[in-house]
Design a protein around this motif. Structure first.
Motif, PDB file in Angstrom:
ATOM      1  N   ALA A 144       0.830  -1.200   0.000  1.00  0.00           N
ATOM      2  CA  ALA A 144       0.000   0.000   0.000  1.00  0.00           C
ATOM      3  C   ALA A 144       0.868   1.254   0.000  1.00  0.00           C
ATOM      4  O   ALA A 144       2.025   1.239   0.439  1.00  0.00           O
ATOM      5  N   VAL A 145       0.290   2.326  -0.478  1.00  0.00           N
ATOM      6  CA  VAL A 145       0.924   3.640  -0.369  1.00  0.00           C
ATOM      7  C   VAL A 145       0.643   4.177   1.030  1.00  0.00           C
ATOM      8  O   VAL A 145      -0.511   4.253   1.447  1.00  0.00           O
ATOM      9  N   ASN A 146       1.683   4.500   1.762  1.00  0.00           N
ATOM     10  CA  ASN A 146       1.528   4.988   3.123  1.00  0.00           C
ATOM     11  C   ASN A 146       1.615   6.507   3.181  1.00  0.00           C
ATOM     12  O   ASN A 146       2.228   7.143   2.320  1.00  0.00           O
ATOM     13  N   ASP A 147       1.006   7.053   4.199  1.00  0.00           N
ATOM     14  CA  ASP A 147       1.026   8.506   4.397  1.00  0.00           C
ATOM     15  C   ASP A 147       2.318   8.887   5.106  1.00  0.00           C
ATOM     16  O   ASP A 147       2.325   9.259   6.274  1.00  0.00           O
ATOM     17  N   GLN A 148       3.417   8.740   4.372  1.00  0.00           N
ATOM     18  CA  GLN A 148       4.725   9.053   4.928  1.00  0.00           C
ATOM     19  C   GLN A 148       5.550   9.782   3.878  1.00  0.00           C
ATOM     20  O   GLN A 148       5.325   9.619   2.671  1.00  0.00           O
ATOM     21  N   PRO A 149       6.509  10.592   4.304  1.00  0.00           N
ATOM     22  CA  PRO A 149       7.232  11.462   3.362  1.00  0.00           C
ATOM     23  C   PRO A 149       7.895  10.719   2.215  1.00  0.00           C
ATOM     24  O   PRO A 149       7.873  11.194   1.075  1.00  0.00           O
ATOM     25  N   GLN A 150       8.472   9.530   2.478  1.00  0.00           N
ATOM     26  CA  GLN A 150       9.180   8.837   1.411  1.00  0.00           C
ATOM     27  C   GLN A 150       8.245   8.335   0.321  1.00  0.00           C
ATOM     28  O   GLN A 150       8.615   8.310  -0.858  1.00  0.00           O
ATOM     29  N   ASP A 151       7.015   7.950   0.698  1.00  0.00           N
ATOM     30  CA  ASP A 151       6.065   7.511  -0.319  1.00  0.00           C
ATOM     31  C   ASP A 151       5.559   8.687  -1.144  1.00  0.00           C
ATOM     32  O   ASP A 151       5.411   8.592  -2.370  1.00  0.00           O
ATOM     33  N   ILE A 152       5.290   9.805  -0.483  1.00  0.00           N
ATOM     34  CA  ILE A 152       4.875  11.008  -1.214  1.00  0.00           C
ATOM     35  C   ILE A 152       5.989  11.453  -2.155  1.00  0.00           C
ATOM     36  O   ILE A 152       5.739  11.823  -3.309  1.00  0.00           O
ATOM     37  N   ALA A 153       7.235  11.400  -1.674  1.00  0.00           N
ATOM     38  CA  ALA A 153       8.376  11.806  -2.502  1.00  0.00           C
ATOM     39  C   ALA A 153       8.502  10.897  -3.724  1.00  0.00           C
ATOM     40  O   ALA A 153       8.802  11.369  -4.835  1.00  0.00           O
ATOM     41  N   PHE A 154       8.261   9.594  -3.540  1.00  0.00           N
ATOM     42  CA  PHE A 154       8.351   8.690  -4.686  1.00  0.00           C
ATOM     43  C   PHE A 154       7.256   8.985  -5.699  1.00  0.00           C
ATOM     44  O   PHE A 154       7.513   9.046  -6.908  1.00  0.00           O
ATOM     45  N   ILE A 155       6.024   9.144  -5.224  1.00  0.00           N
ATOM     46  CA  ILE A 155       4.923   9.469  -6.135  1.00  0.00           C
ATOM     47  C   ILE A 155       5.223  10.767  -6.876  1.00  0.00           C
ATOM     48  O   ILE A 155       4.987  10.872  -8.085  1.00  0.00           O
ATOM     49  N   HIS A 156       5.784  11.735  -6.163  1.00  0.00           N
ATOM     50  CA  HIS A 156       6.123  13.013  -6.797  1.00  0.00           C
ATOM     51  C   HIS A 156       7.167  12.808  -7.896  1.00  0.00           C
ATOM     52  O   HIS A 156       7.082  13.414  -8.971  1.00  0.00           O
ATOM     53  N   SER A 157       8.140  11.931  -7.650  1.00  0.00           N
ATOM     54  CA  SER A 157       9.169  11.687  -8.663  1.00  0.00           C
ATOM     55  C   SER A 157       8.574  11.039  -9.910  1.00  0.00           C
ATOM     56  O   SER A 157       8.983  11.352 -11.038  1.00  0.00           O
ATOM     57  N   ILE A 158       7.590  10.145  -9.724  1.00  0.00           N
ATOM     58  CA  ILE A 158       6.915   9.518 -10.865  1.00  0.00           C
ATOM     59  C   ILE A 158       6.096  10.556 -11.630  1.00  0.00           C
ATOM     60  O   ILE A 158       6.139  10.638 -12.863  1.00  0.00           O
ATOM     61  N   GLN A 159       5.339  11.365 -10.896  1.00  0.00           N
ATOM     62  CA  GLN A 159       4.458  12.343 -11.529  1.00  0.00           C
ATOM     63  C   GLN A 159       5.233  13.472 -12.203  1.00  0.00           C
ATOM     64  O   GLN A 159       4.715  14.113 -13.115  1.00  0.00           O
ATOM     65  N   ARG A 160       6.460  13.698 -11.760  1.00  0.00           N
ATOM     66  CA  ARG A 160       7.283  14.752 -12.370  1.00  0.00           C
ATOM     67  C   ARG A 160       7.942  14.299 -13.660  1.00  0.00           C
ATOM     68  O   ARG A 160       8.506  15.116 -14.384  1.00  0.00           O
TER      69      ARG A 160
END
Length: 203
Positions: free
Chosen positions: A19-35
């Motif tokens: 699962a995607v967790n509500d933690q900084p490293q998961d948000i950072a990874f999603i951001h890297s994909i979306q960028r």
């Protein structure tokens, strides 16, 4: 080729799904994909523009609302029993349908793989896992996946995985000064099960 599932339903041959967790490293990874402009131009109708952290956080919330939304990960140590022991390399989703459409039992796959991990077969492995999950666990009857006509690699992959090209929305996407077709692929439960039987898998 289709492959048997391991005892852990959230693992495939080389990958772990969590699962995607509500933690900084998961948000950072999603951001890297979306960028990743190259990936987003090949997978979305949205007008290409810089991605904000806020938009990535909202995308995380959409992943959680999918029928299946998971980070595609490589195990780092041991059996990857803890999220900290996995390295995210992509995102895969079986999109949710409105409750009023649930009786149709169909879904669409979306997948993104981080740039440095493309071309190594991880995308195909994750899609095969999502097909197994959709047909064997979620009781779906039909699963579709789409790409744009300039993405020849994706089209070859989907056909190799057993999807049938069902048609196209002609010149549905405007990108980089040209019109491109939206190409639709689909697989039915009976087709998937027949391939599993041919491969000697118990489904």
């Amino acid at each position: 080729m289709p492959e048997a599932r391991p005892l852990d339903p959230f693992r495939s041959e080389r990958l772990v799904y969590r699962a995607v967790n509500d933690q900084p490293q998961d948000i950072a990874f999603i951001h890297s994909i979306q960028r990743d402009a190259e990936a987003q131009s090949g997978s979305s109708y949205a007008l290409l523009r810089p991605e904000s952290i806020k938009a990535s956080t909202e995308f995380k919330d959409r992943i959680e609302k999918c029928l299946l939304g998971a980070l595609i990960c490589l195990p780092v140590t041991g059996l990857a029993e803890k999220d900290s022991e996995t390295l995210p390399i992509g995102i895969i989703c079986l999109k949710a349908t409105p409750l009023s459409h649930a009786h149709h039992r169909n879904s669409d796959i979306s997948i993104d793989i981080a740039k440095e991990y493309r071309g190594q077969g991880y995308g195909g492995e994750a899609i095969r896992w999502a097909l197994w999950y959709g047909f064997q666990m979620a009781g779906l009857h039909r699963i579709s996946i789409e790409t744009f006509s300039f993405n020849e690699g994706a089209m070859k992959l989907y056909e190799r995985l057993g999807f049938t090209c069902e048609g196209k929305h002609r010149e549905a996407m405007w990108f980089n000064g040209r019109w491109h077709d939206d190409v639709v692929y689909g697989m039915l439960e009976d087709e998937w099960r027949e391939e599993q039987r041919k491969a000697g898998n118990d489904v």
